[in-house]
Design an enzyme around this catalytic site. Sequence first.
Site, PDB file in Angstrom:
ATOM      1  N   ARG A 204       0.842  -1.186   0.000  1.00 32.59           N
ATOM      2  CA  ARG A 204       0.000   0.000   0.000  1.00 32.59           C
ATOM      3  C   ARG A 204       0.885   1.247   0.000  1.00 32.59           C
ATOM      4  O   ARG A 204       2.069   1.189   0.345  1.00 32.59           O
ATOM      5  CB  ARG A 204      -0.902   0.009   1.237  1.00 32.59           C
ATOM      6  CG  ARG A 204      -1.790  -1.221   1.382  1.00 32.59           C
ATOM      7  CD  ARG A 204      -2.521  -1.197   2.713  1.00 32.59           C
ATOM      8  NE  ARG A 204      -3.448  -2.304   2.863  1.00 32.59           N
ATOM      9  CZ  ARG A 204      -3.152  -3.474   3.410  1.00 32.59           C
ATOM     10  NH1 ARG A 204      -1.906  -3.699   3.857  1.00 32.59           N
ATOM     11  NH2 ARG A 204      -4.048  -4.425   3.517  1.00 32.59           N
ATOM     12  N   HIS A 315      -3.283   2.253  -5.985  1.00 33.97           N
ATOM     13  CA  HIS A 315      -3.722   1.095  -5.204  1.00 33.97           C
ATOM     14  C   HIS A 315      -4.171  -0.049  -6.101  1.00 33.97           C
ATOM     15  O   HIS A 315      -4.135  -1.214  -5.697  1.00 33.97           O
ATOM     16  CB  HIS A 315      -4.854   1.501  -4.263  1.00 33.97           C
ATOM     17  CG  HIS A 315      -5.114   0.512  -3.168  1.00 33.97           C
ATOM     18  ND1 HIS A 315      -4.303   0.397  -2.060  1.00 33.97           N
ATOM     19  CD2 HIS A 315      -6.084  -0.428  -3.019  1.00 33.97           C
ATOM     20  CE1 HIS A 315      -4.769  -0.560  -1.271  1.00 33.97           C
ATOM     21  NE2 HIS A 315      -5.849  -1.081  -1.830  1.00 33.97           N
ATOM     22  N   ARG A 318      -1.735  -2.858  -6.577  1.00 33.28           N
ATOM     23  CA  ARG A 318      -1.765  -3.892  -5.537  1.00 33.28           C
ATOM     24  C   ARG A 318      -2.727  -5.011  -5.947  1.00 33.28           C
ATOM     25  O   ARG A 318      -2.432  -6.197  -5.788  1.00 33.28           O
ATOM     26  CB  ARG A 318      -2.171  -3.253  -4.216  1.00 33.28           C
ATOM     27  CG  ARG A 318      -2.402  -4.199  -3.052  1.00 33.28           C
ATOM     28  CD  ARG A 318      -2.635  -3.362  -1.798  1.00 33.28           C
ATOM     29  NE  ARG A 318      -3.384  -4.118  -0.805  1.00 33.28           N
ATOM     30  CZ  ARG A 318      -2.862  -4.975   0.046  1.00 33.28           C
ATOM     31  NH1 ARG A 318      -1.576  -5.231   0.011  1.00 33.28           N
ATOM     32  NH2 ARG A 318      -3.618  -5.597   0.936  1.00 33.28           N
ATOM     33  N   HIS A 341      -3.456  -9.735   4.407  1.00 28.62           N
ATOM     34  CA  HIS A 341      -4.869  -9.851   4.767  1.00 28.62           C
ATOM     35  C   HIS A 341      -5.019 -10.751   5.989  1.00 28.62           C
ATOM     36  O   HIS A 341      -4.365 -11.788   6.088  1.00 28.62           O
ATOM     37  CB  HIS A 341      -5.684 -10.447   3.616  1.00 28.62           C
ATOM     38  CG  HIS A 341      -5.869  -9.500   2.469  1.00 28.62           C
ATOM     39  ND1 HIS A 341      -6.043  -9.928   1.165  1.00 28.62           N
ATOM     40  CD2 HIS A 341      -5.892  -8.150   2.422  1.00 28.62           C
ATOM     41  CE1 HIS A 341      -6.187  -8.873   0.377  1.00 28.62           C
ATOM     42  NE2 HIS A 341      -6.102  -7.790   1.112  1.00 28.62           N
ATOM     43  N   TYR A 350      -9.178 -12.387  -5.538  1.00 30.99           N
ATOM     44  CA  TYR A 350      -8.102 -12.637  -6.496  1.00 30.99           C
ATOM     45  C   TYR A 350      -8.141 -14.059  -7.032  1.00 30.99           C
ATOM     46  O   TYR A 350      -7.343 -14.413  -7.891  1.00 30.99           O
ATOM     47  CB  TYR A 350      -6.744 -12.344  -5.850  1.00 30.99           C
ATOM     48  CG  TYR A 350      -6.679 -10.931  -5.341  1.00 30.99           C
ATOM     49  CD1 TYR A 350      -6.626  -9.863  -6.225  1.00 30.99           C
ATOM     50  CD2 TYR A 350      -6.738 -10.652  -3.978  1.00 30.99           C
ATOM     51  CE1 TYR A 350      -6.610  -8.558  -5.770  1.00 30.99           C
ATOM     52  CE2 TYR A 350      -6.715  -9.351  -3.519  1.00 30.99           C
ATOM     53  CZ  TYR A 350      -6.659  -8.302  -4.420  1.00 30.99           C
ATOM     54  OH  TYR A 350      -6.651  -7.015  -3.969  1.00 30.99           O
TER      55      TYR A 350
END
Length: 386
Positions: A204, A315, A318, A341, A350
């Site tokens: 990030r 972002h 990412r 996460h 994803y």
Amino acid sequence: MAPRKKAKRRFGTTRQLPSGAWQARYTGSDGQRHKAPHTFPTKTAAEEWLVETEADLLRGVWIDPDAGLIPLEEYAEQWIEERGLADRTAELYRAYLRNHISPYLGDVMIGDLKPPRVRSWRATLLNHTGESTVAKVYSLLRAIMNTAEDDELIRRNPCRIRGAGQARTPERPTATLPEVFAIAHKIQPRYEALVLLATFGQLRFGELMALRRADLRVPATGSPVVKVRSAVSQLNSGTQMLKAPKGSEAGVRPVTLPEAIAPELRRHLKHYAEPGDDGRVFVGPKGGTARRSNFNRIWKRALRESGANPELHLHDLRHTGGTLSAQTGATVREVMKRMGHSTTRAAMIYQHATDERDAKIAEALNLMITEARAAADEAEKDPPAA
């Protein structure tokens, strides 16, 4: 025969007021005398209310009606203060309270906040505020009222709209690999490595700004490794502060990087990073830590000059990295670890198959079917000897 005496109520009393309305009074489990929060049109209605209140006392679910006599705004401010929230989160919640809750419900006593009022408030917000923001504000109000229920200030949380706290935001775009390298080539040279780390390290912006030389190990041969230990947070006042990365313990993580980007990382460390193990990896031309507003101007220019999707945010790189990781066959847990996460919910996005990946899966299944059929045909042509 003497007339029968009227039985005295064994719980509570009723009386008629000069207005003609009826009032109900009773003794609560706290030993104090209480009156109903409203009057009744008939004596029967008042007595029925007392029966329900007595039942609540016997079941142990009675709530002191005076306990909820706290304005929502006052209770919400106290709630935010007592949470021990990160400064940026507390600032965000106060903005939600100031802009979206207090103007409509701030002076309502929490004991008087009922589901119809909540539904009306949410419908009003949806008329002039984005659905994603409304979902977040609703979730905040629900959390505050959950605490009020736990504190036994209200009997039941009035925020009961199914799905109202789920933000339905449109899916963000992801960059293609050619776009990633085109942006990295066109952005200011001191930020080329930042683009690559945002993509292939899935970092990030705040995590990138907090990196120190000791966090980025680039060996002469083999894969580089970046260690995420903290993040720079910027408040609305402009104040920047160092904090733990998002996701608490999961946010602190090592990420192994592709060896192919090692040359760019070495060049960056040589020409742009501050010296010493504690030197910052990314600094602006004047030696300061880049702010989002300033960096966004640099980013937008790089998008224009590279011909990349003008809707891309930093972002989104990412997300690009997360998608690429999933396409290599990485498991949900592996994607979670790389991205910091703490729950599977975020990492699962994803795992969604792209058309290209879906075609490859179909191709593999086709091969399996073909081989199985061929084996079956061979067995049928040449049955085993009896």
